[in-house]
Design a protein around this motif. Structure first.
Motif, PDB file in Angstrom:
ATOM      1  N   THR A 135     -34.200 114.182  -4.019  1.00 32.93           N
ATOM      2  CA  THR A 135     -35.258 113.955  -5.007  1.00 32.93           C
ATOM      3  C   THR A 135     -36.649 114.029  -4.390  1.00 32.93           C
ATOM      4  OG1 THR A 135     -35.103 111.556  -4.646  1.00 32.93           O
ATOM      5  CG2 THR A 135     -33.773 112.493  -6.433  1.00 32.93           C
ATOM      6  N   ASP A 185     -26.232 107.183 -12.939  1.00 34.38           N
ATOM      7  CA  ASP A 185     -25.943 106.522 -11.667  1.00 34.38           C
ATOM      8  C   ASP A 185     -24.431 106.375 -11.546  1.00 34.38           C
ATOM      9  OD1 ASP A 185     -25.668 104.946  -9.440  1.00 34.38           O
ATOM     10  OD2 ASP A 185     -27.157 103.449 -10.056  1.00 34.38           O
ATOM     11  N   PRO A 201     -37.785 111.715 -11.766  1.00 29.62           N
ATOM     12  CA  PRO A 201     -36.993 112.933 -11.570  1.00 29.62           C
ATOM     13  C   PRO A 201     -37.703 114.159 -12.134  1.00 29.62           C
ATOM     14  CG  PRO A 201     -36.106 111.653 -13.390  1.00 29.62           C
ATOM     15  CD  PRO A 201     -37.188 110.811 -12.766  1.00 29.62           C
ATOM     16  N   ASP A 258     -29.195 111.044  -4.950  1.00 31.21           N
ATOM     17  CA  ASP A 258     -30.155 109.968  -4.745  1.00 31.21           C
ATOM     18  C   ASP A 258     -30.638 109.505  -6.106  1.00 31.21           C
ATOM     19  OD1 ASP A 258     -31.660 108.129  -3.398  1.00 31.21           O
ATOM     20  OD2 ASP A 258     -32.853 109.564  -2.268  1.00 31.21           O
ATOM     21  N   PHE A 259     -31.546 108.536  -6.108  1.00 33.17           N
ATOM     22  CA  PHE A 259     -32.145 108.094  -7.362  1.00 33.17           C
ATOM     23  C   PHE A 259     -33.639 107.965  -7.177  1.00 33.17           C
ATOM     24  CE2 PHE A 259     -29.132 107.784 -10.572  1.00 33.17           C
ATOM     25  CZ  PHE A 259     -29.704 107.184 -11.692  1.00 33.17           C
ATOM     26  N   THR A 260     -34.378 108.197  -8.237  1.00 34.87           N
ATOM     27  CA  THR A 260     -35.824 108.121  -8.188  1.00 34.87           C
ATOM     28  C   THR A 260     -36.339 107.724  -9.564  1.00 34.87           C
ATOM     29  OG1 THR A 260     -37.868 109.374  -7.787  1.00 34.87           O
ATOM     30  CG2 THR A 260     -36.030 110.582  -8.741  1.00 34.87           C
ATOM     31  N   ASP A 261     -37.535 107.158  -9.586  1.00 37.31           N
ATOM     32  CA  ASP A 261     -38.163 106.789 -10.857  1.00 37.31           C
ATOM     33  C   ASP A 261     -38.859 107.979 -11.503  1.00 37.31           C
ATOM     34  OD1 ASP A 261     -37.364 104.129 -10.587  1.00 37.31           O
ATOM     35  OD2 ASP A 261     -39.170 103.591  -9.452  1.00 37.31           O
ATOM     36  N   LEU A 304     -30.888 113.789 -13.485  1.00 33.69           N
ATOM     37  CA  LEU A 304     -30.588 113.187 -12.194  1.00 33.69           C
ATOM     38  C   LEU A 304     -29.173 112.624 -12.206  1.00 33.69           C
ATOM     39  CD1 LEU A 304     -31.674 112.190  -9.416  1.00 33.69           C
ATOM     40  CD2 LEU A 304     -32.524 110.165 -10.611  1.00 33.69           C
ATOM     41  N   GLU A 336     -30.376 110.557 -16.802  1.00 34.61           N
ATOM     42  CA  GLU A 336     -30.222 109.959 -15.483  1.00 34.61           C
ATOM     43  C   GLU A 336     -28.894 109.219 -15.436  1.00 34.61           C
ATOM     44  OE1 GLU A 336     -33.613 107.634 -14.363  1.00 34.61           O
ATOM     45  OE2 GLU A 336     -35.022 109.017 -15.326  1.00 34.61           O
ATOM     46  N   GLY A 377     -26.580 110.718  -9.391  1.00 35.13           N
ATOM     47  CA  GLY A 377     -26.439 110.261  -8.013  1.00 35.13           C
ATOM     48  C   GLY A 377     -26.149 108.788  -7.897  1.00 35.13           C
ATOM     49  N   PHE A 378     -26.740 108.170  -6.883  1.00 41.36           N
ATOM     50  CA  PHE A 378     -26.543 106.766  -6.579  1.00 41.36           C
ATOM     51  C   PHE A 378     -27.727 106.319  -5.730  1.00 41.36           C
ATOM     52  CE2 PHE A 378     -24.763 109.351  -3.272  1.00 41.36           C
ATOM     53  CZ  PHE A 378     -25.165 108.738  -2.095  1.00 41.36           C
ATOM     54  N   SER A 379     -27.848 105.022  -5.525  1.00 41.03           N
ATOM     55  CA  SER A 379     -28.951 104.499  -4.729  1.00 41.03           C
ATOM     56  C   SER A 379     -28.540 104.391  -3.268  1.00 41.03           C
ATOM     57  CB  SER A 379     -29.382 103.123  -5.246  1.00 41.03           C
ATOM     58  OG  SER A 379     -30.298 102.520  -4.349  1.00 41.03           O
TER      59      SER A 379
END
Length: 377
Positions: free
Chosen positions: A169, A366, A196, A191-194, A200, A364, A202-204
């Motif tokens: 990201t 997760d 994108p 990944d994760f993001t505020d 998105l 998004e 993914g995971f943190s």
């Protein structure tokens, strides 16, 4: 490797466009029939649709119909045309079809490394969804270089993919701009993001690292060291390092923060061996060595066996990723398991939905992670 094209199987030969060859707008037949002239293999150097028709003893229109809509022809005709295609080595002119439909029926996949099994798993999951829908993958490897990622994005966008799958990201400003302005569906992953680009999956990485630090502390380890290749281009490794530092401060107040960085060394077993050696020399009090990737952890495990270091009694080791080898080495590797294949299938589903239907809101997803406790820690 920068770019590689996936090879279509027979059932994926049909182009996206359904045209009427009798009306003169068939992208398959049109390449072979211009103003009443039918080029042959002798005149063009390539096998034409007319060559296939002659071999099958049917009309070019029937060949075109068989390729694009096999359910509309008889089994007898289907078999004859397919035999003729195999005999002549004919390849449909998809470029003409793409021009007619404004669709390339391709998806660009940009990953950090083709050698890592977890990214290969994501590609397999992606293809599992895309192939039945008629899409082919173009694959590019960044080798964890943001500038090379930008080059790949430019190159792929020049080939007009219908969608883009990209691991990570964090991008250069130019890459982010190119992706946002491309007007094609984009799925960022792993990944994760505020913020994108588009969708998105993914995971943190931060939460996953905090979880495995909590695990080793619960097992009684009090002197952890974090090791990895902390290049600016690998934002996921940097996030894991930052999370490790925060977790140690929270769980082991007063404990020094120990981090060993391999720099720009390759991400391979040999670098894991060197990270182990550096840790033993600089931080001999370490009781658990926590790697940013299973690749390094596995290299360290092999080196411990060569040196006669007992794992985990002399030194515990953890990884990240749950690669194929992690459950087969001795001792088996304690690590963080991430849903690598599910990342691919989920991203593929999002892309197909966006590419075949009207645009939808940013999605998004997760998929989470799990700490897998095995024998090494």
């Amino acid at each position: 490797m920068s770019v590689a094209a996936a090879v279509a199987t027979d059932e994926h030969l049909a182009p996206a466009v359904v045209a009427d060859p009798l009306a003169g707008n068939d992208p398959l037949a049109g390449a072979d029939i211009v103003a009443g002239h039918r080029p042959t293999r002798r005149s063009t150097g390539t096998v034409t649709l007319s060559d296939v028709a002659k071999a099958a003893q049917v009309s070019p229109q029937t060949v075109s119909r068989t390729i694009r809509s096999p359910e509309l022809v008889s089994e007898f005709t289907l078999e004859r045309v397919r035999d003729a295609i195999a005999q002549t080595g004919y390849v449909p002119n998809l470029a003409a079809s793409n021009l007619a439909s404004n669709r390339s029926m391709t998806v660009a996949a940009i990953i950090p490394s083709v050698s890592a099994s977890v990214f290969a798993d994501s590609l397999h999951g992606l293809e599992e969804v895309l192939a039945p829908a008629g899409y082919q993958l173009f694959i590019g490897s960044t080798d964890y270089s943001p500038s090379h990622e930008e080059e790949l994005v430019r190159a792929f966008l020049g080939r007009r993919p219908d969608g883009i799958f990209i691991v990570g990201t964090n991008h250069t400003p130019n890459t982010s701009h190119l992706l946002r302005e491309s007007r094609v569906p984009v799925v960022e992953a792993w990944d994760f993001t505020d913020d994108p680009i588009d969708s998105l999956v993914g995971f943190s990485n931060r939460e996953a690292t905090a979880a495995i630090v909590e695990y080793v502390v619960s097992r009684g380890y009090t002197h952890p060291t974090f090791a990895g290749s902390l290049q600016s281009g690998d934002s996921r490794a940097m996030a894991r390092k930052s999370s490790f530092e925060s977790a140690v401060r929270r769980l082991l107040p007063g404990e020094p923060i120990r981090v060993v960085d391999s720099g720009t060394r390759k991400i391979d077993f040999d670098t894991g061996t060197d990270l182990l050696a550096t840790t033993l020399a600089e931080h001999p009090e370490t009781d658990v060595l926590m790697f940013a990737s299973d690749i390094f952890a596995l290299g360290a495990l092999f080196e411990c066996a060569r040196r006669g270091i007992a794992v985990p009694s002399d030194l515990a080791i953890t990884g990240f990723g749950d690669f194929d080898l992690a459950r087969h080495v001795i001792p088996t590797l304690t690590t963080v398991s991430v849903p690598s294949r599910q990342i691919g299938t989920t991203a593929g589903g999002l892309l197909v939905g966006r590419m075949t239907h009207s645009p939808s809101d940013t999605t998004e997803i997760d998929l989470g992670f799990s700490v897998v406790g095995r024998d090494s820690a």
